[in-house]
Design a protein around this motif. Structure first.
Motif, PDB file in Angstrom:
ATOM      1  N   ILE A 152       0.843  -1.197   0.000  1.00  0.00           N
ATOM      2  CA  ILE A 152       0.000   0.000   0.000  1.00  0.00           C
ATOM      3  C   ILE A 152       0.876   1.244   0.000  1.00  0.00           C
ATOM      4  O   ILE A 152       0.638   2.196  -0.750  1.00  0.00           O
ATOM      5  N   HIS A 153       1.906   1.233   0.823  1.00  0.00           N
ATOM      6  CA  HIS A 153       2.824   2.381   0.886  1.00  0.00           C
ATOM      7  C   HIS A 153       3.434   2.669  -0.489  1.00  0.00           C
ATOM      8  O   HIS A 153       3.496   3.816  -0.927  1.00  0.00           O
ATOM      9  N   THR A 154       3.860   1.624  -1.167  1.00  0.00           N
ATOM     10  CA  THR A 154       4.447   1.790  -2.500  1.00  0.00           C
ATOM     11  C   THR A 154       3.453   2.440  -3.458  1.00  0.00           C
ATOM     12  O   THR A 154       3.800   3.355  -4.206  1.00  0.00           O
ATOM     13  N   ILE A 155       2.225   1.999  -3.421  1.00  0.00           N
ATOM     14  CA  ILE A 155       1.203   2.526  -4.338  1.00  0.00           C
ATOM     15  C   ILE A 155       0.833   3.959  -3.997  1.00  0.00           C
ATOM     16  O   ILE A 155       0.800   4.824  -4.878  1.00  0.00           O
ATOM     17  N   VAL A 156       0.570   4.249  -2.731  1.00  0.00           N
ATOM     18  CA  VAL A 156       0.079   5.585  -2.376  1.00  0.00           C
ATOM     19  C   VAL A 156       1.160   6.653  -2.441  1.00  0.00           C
ATOM     20  O   VAL A 156       0.834   7.839  -2.508  1.00  0.00           O
ATOM     21  N   THR A 157       2.420   6.269  -2.454  1.00  0.00           N
ATOM     22  CA  THR A 157       3.489   7.256  -2.573  1.00  0.00           C
ATOM     23  C   THR A 157       3.940   7.438  -4.021  1.00  0.00           C
ATOM     24  O   THR A 157       4.785   8.290  -4.293  1.00  0.00           O
ATOM     25  N   ALA A 158       3.370   6.673  -4.925  1.00  0.00           N
ATOM     26  CA  ALA A 158       3.704   6.815  -6.353  1.00  0.00           C
ATOM     27  C   ALA A 158       3.109   8.118  -6.893  1.00  0.00           C
ATOM     28  O   ALA A 158       2.065   8.578  -6.438  1.00  0.00           O
ATOM     29  N   ASP A 159       3.784   8.705  -7.872  1.00  0.00           N
ATOM     30  CA  ASP A 159       3.328   9.962  -8.463  1.00  0.00           C
ATOM     31  C   ASP A 159       2.112   9.808  -9.361  1.00  0.00           C
ATOM     32  O   ASP A 159       1.372  10.764  -9.571  1.00  0.00           O
ATOM     33  N   SER A 160       1.911   8.620  -9.893  1.00  0.00           N
ATOM     34  CA  SER A 160       0.769   8.399 -10.780  1.00  0.00           C
ATOM     35  C   SER A 160       0.137   7.051 -10.447  1.00  0.00           C
ATOM     36  O   SER A 160       0.776   6.190  -9.847  1.00  0.00           O
ATOM     37  N   PRO A 161      -1.121   6.870 -10.844  1.00  0.00           N
ATOM     38  CA  PRO A 161      -1.801   5.610 -10.511  1.00  0.00           C
ATOM     39  C   PRO A 161      -1.247   4.449 -11.326  1.00  0.00           C
ATOM     40  O   PRO A 161      -0.722   4.649 -12.428  1.00  0.00           O
ATOM     41  N   PRO A 162      -1.377   3.246 -10.805  1.00  0.00           N
ATOM     42  CA  PRO A 162      -1.014   2.062 -11.600  1.00  0.00           C
ATOM     43  C   PRO A 162      -1.878   2.022 -12.860  1.00  0.00           C
ATOM     44  O   PRO A 162      -2.966   2.599 -12.904  1.00  0.00           O
ATOM     45  N   GLU A 163      -1.384   1.346 -13.869  1.00  0.00           N
ATOM     46  CA  GLU A 163      -2.152   1.196 -15.110  1.00  0.00           C
ATOM     47  C   GLU A 163      -3.471   0.485 -14.827  1.00  0.00           C
ATOM     48  O   GLU A 163      -3.551  -0.373 -13.964  1.00  0.00           O
ATOM     49  N   ALA A 164      -4.484   0.865 -15.575  1.00  0.00           N
ATOM     50  CA  ALA A 164      -5.789   0.208 -15.442  1.00  0.00           C
ATOM     51  C   ALA A 164      -5.693  -1.220 -15.966  1.00  0.00           C
ATOM     52  O   ALA A 164      -5.124  -1.468 -17.024  1.00  0.00           O
ATOM     53  N   THR A 165      -6.221  -2.144 -15.203  1.00  0.00           N
ATOM     54  CA  THR A 165      -6.279  -3.544 -15.585  1.00  0.00           C
ATOM     55  C   THR A 165      -7.732  -3.971 -15.468  1.00  0.00           C
ATOM     56  O   THR A 165      -8.308  -3.893 -14.392  1.00  0.00           O
ATOM     57  N   GLU A 166      -8.308  -4.412 -16.562  1.00  0.00           N
ATOM     58  CA  GLU A 166      -9.731  -4.760 -16.535  1.00  0.00           C
ATOM     59  C   GLU A 166      -9.966  -6.032 -15.727  1.00  0.00           C
ATOM     60  O   GLU A 166      -9.283  -7.027 -15.891  1.00  0.00           O
ATOM     61  N   LYS A 167     -10.943  -5.929 -14.851  1.00  0.00           N
ATOM     62  CA  LYS A 167     -11.337  -7.039 -13.993  1.00  0.00           C
ATOM     63  C   LYS A 167     -12.831  -7.277 -14.178  1.00  0.00           C
ATOM     64  O   LYS A 167     -13.545  -6.387 -14.636  1.00  0.00           O
ATOM     65  N   PRO A 168     -13.323  -8.420 -13.773  1.00  0.00           N
ATOM     66  CA  PRO A 168     -14.749  -8.722 -13.979  1.00  0.00           C
ATOM     67  C   PRO A 168     -15.696  -7.739 -13.296  1.00  0.00           C
ATOM     68  O   PRO A 168     -16.827  -7.574 -13.729  1.00  0.00           O
ATOM     69  N   TYR A 169     -15.245  -7.074 -12.258  1.00  0.00           N
ATOM     70  CA  TYR A 169     -16.121  -6.193 -11.499  1.00  0.00           C
ATOM     71  C   TYR A 169     -15.907  -4.709 -11.813  1.00  0.00           C
ATOM     72  O   TYR A 169     -16.469  -3.849 -11.137  1.00  0.00           O
ATOM     73  N   CYS A 170     -15.141  -4.392 -12.845  1.00  0.00           N
ATOM     74  CA  CYS A 170     -14.884  -2.987 -13.198  1.00  0.00           C
ATOM     75  C   CYS A 170     -16.171  -2.213 -13.506  1.00  0.00           C
ATOM     76  O   CYS A 170     -16.296  -1.042 -13.151  1.00  0.00           O
ATOM     77  N   GLU A 171     -17.120  -2.865 -14.160  1.00  0.00           N
ATOM     78  CA  GLU A 171     -18.376  -2.193 -14.532  1.00  0.00           C
ATOM     79  C   GLU A 171     -19.108  -1.626 -13.321  1.00  0.00           C
ATOM     80  O   GLU A 171     -19.760  -0.596 -13.415  1.00  0.00           O
ATOM     81  N   SER A 172     -19.015  -2.291 -12.174  1.00  0.00           N
ATOM     82  CA  SER A 172     -19.746  -1.838 -10.994  1.00  0.00           C
ATOM     83  C   SER A 172     -18.904  -0.943 -10.081  1.00  0.00           C
ATOM     84  O   SER A 172     -19.384  -0.497  -9.040  1.00  0.00           O
ATOM     85  N   CYS A 173     -17.666  -0.661 -10.463  1.00  0.00           N
ATOM     86  CA  CYS A 173     -16.768   0.133  -9.621  1.00  0.00           C
ATOM     87  C   CYS A 173     -17.150   1.611  -9.639  1.00  0.00           C
ATOM     88  O   CYS A 173     -17.468   2.185 -10.683  1.00  0.00           O
ATOM     89  N   ALA A 174     -17.064   2.245  -8.480  1.00  0.00           N
ATOM     90  CA  ALA A 174     -17.376   3.663  -8.354  1.00  0.00           C
ATOM     91  C   ALA A 174     -16.343   4.533  -9.081  1.00  0.00           C
ATOM     92  O   ALA A 174     -16.610   5.690  -9.380  1.00  0.00           O
ATOM     93  N   TYR A 175     -15.179   3.987  -9.387  1.00  0.00           N
ATOM     94  CA  TYR A 175     -14.135   4.727 -10.102  1.00  0.00           C
ATOM     95  C   TYR A 175     -14.093   4.364 -11.591  1.00  0.00           C
ATOM     96  O   TYR A 175     -13.147   4.730 -12.292  1.00  0.00           O
ATOM     97  N   HIS A 176     -15.060   3.624 -12.056  1.00  0.00           N
ATOM     98  CA  HIS A 176     -15.089   3.136 -13.436  1.00  0.00           C
ATOM     99  C   HIS A 176     -14.731   4.204 -14.464  1.00  0.00           C
ATOM    100  O   HIS A 176     -13.926   3.991 -15.369  1.00  0.00           O
TER     101      HIS A 176
END
Length: 181
Positions: A152-176
């Protein structure tokens, strides 16, 4: 103090820390669901509260345990859904994403133990499915929580978000819309 786990504990215990580090239960869940979602949440990018999945989870939390669940028990960085017979109960609307929910509850148990010195057992509850699962904090689960804190520390201290990776539940995600529109 460079280890994120040590920094988190020191921050939670109110010690003077040059670079405070906080992890919430939602952040732990997002780490196991979608690292991109975690990054957005860490930047306070507000989710769509009208999203059907978000609204459903809120309804289940509010309706399943009556007045006992109307207000989360906030303890520093964590907010527990419910305490029942001395056990921490995490309420989820579905068992679809069980491992992320299990890790969120495990983080709560770890936090209570490592930060507050309180040992508790946990229950992962899916009231709409009438299912409950006992969750205990053993050495393997502690290691997994601490590894996730470092991730989590590695991700939240990164300057940009990780690349989007499509998952089965992406359609229902609030960040879609941040990923796929």
């Amino acid at each position: 103090m460079s280890d994120p786990v040590s920094r988190l504990v020191a921050t939670a215990q109110g010690d003077a820390v040059d670079n405070p580090f906080r992890v919430t239960g939602v952040m732990m869940q997002y780490y196991y669901v979608c690292e991109r979602e975690l990054w957005f949440e860490s930047r306070n990018v507000e989710i769509d509260r009208e999203n059907a999945s978000v609204a459903r989870g809120t309804r289940v939390d509010e309706s399943s345990y009556g007045e006992r669940s109307q207000e989360n028990l906030r303890l520093g960085m964590i907010a527990l859904d419910l305490l029942e017979d001395g056990r921490v109960v995490e309420v989820k609307p579905s068992s679809t994403l069980t491992e992320p929910a299990r890790m969120q509850l495990s983080y709560y148990l770890w936090y209570l133990d490592r930060v507050l010195g309180v040992e508790r057992e946990g229950v992962l509850a899916h009231p709409t499915e009438r299912r409950r699962e006992d969750v205990s904090l053993d050495d393997d689960r502690c290691d997994k929580v601490e590894s996730a804190i470092r991730g989590i520390h590695t991700i939240v201290t990164a300057d940009s978000p990780p690349e989007a990776t499509e998952k089965p539940y992406c359609e229902s995600c609030a960040y879609h819309d941040f990923c796929w529109v």
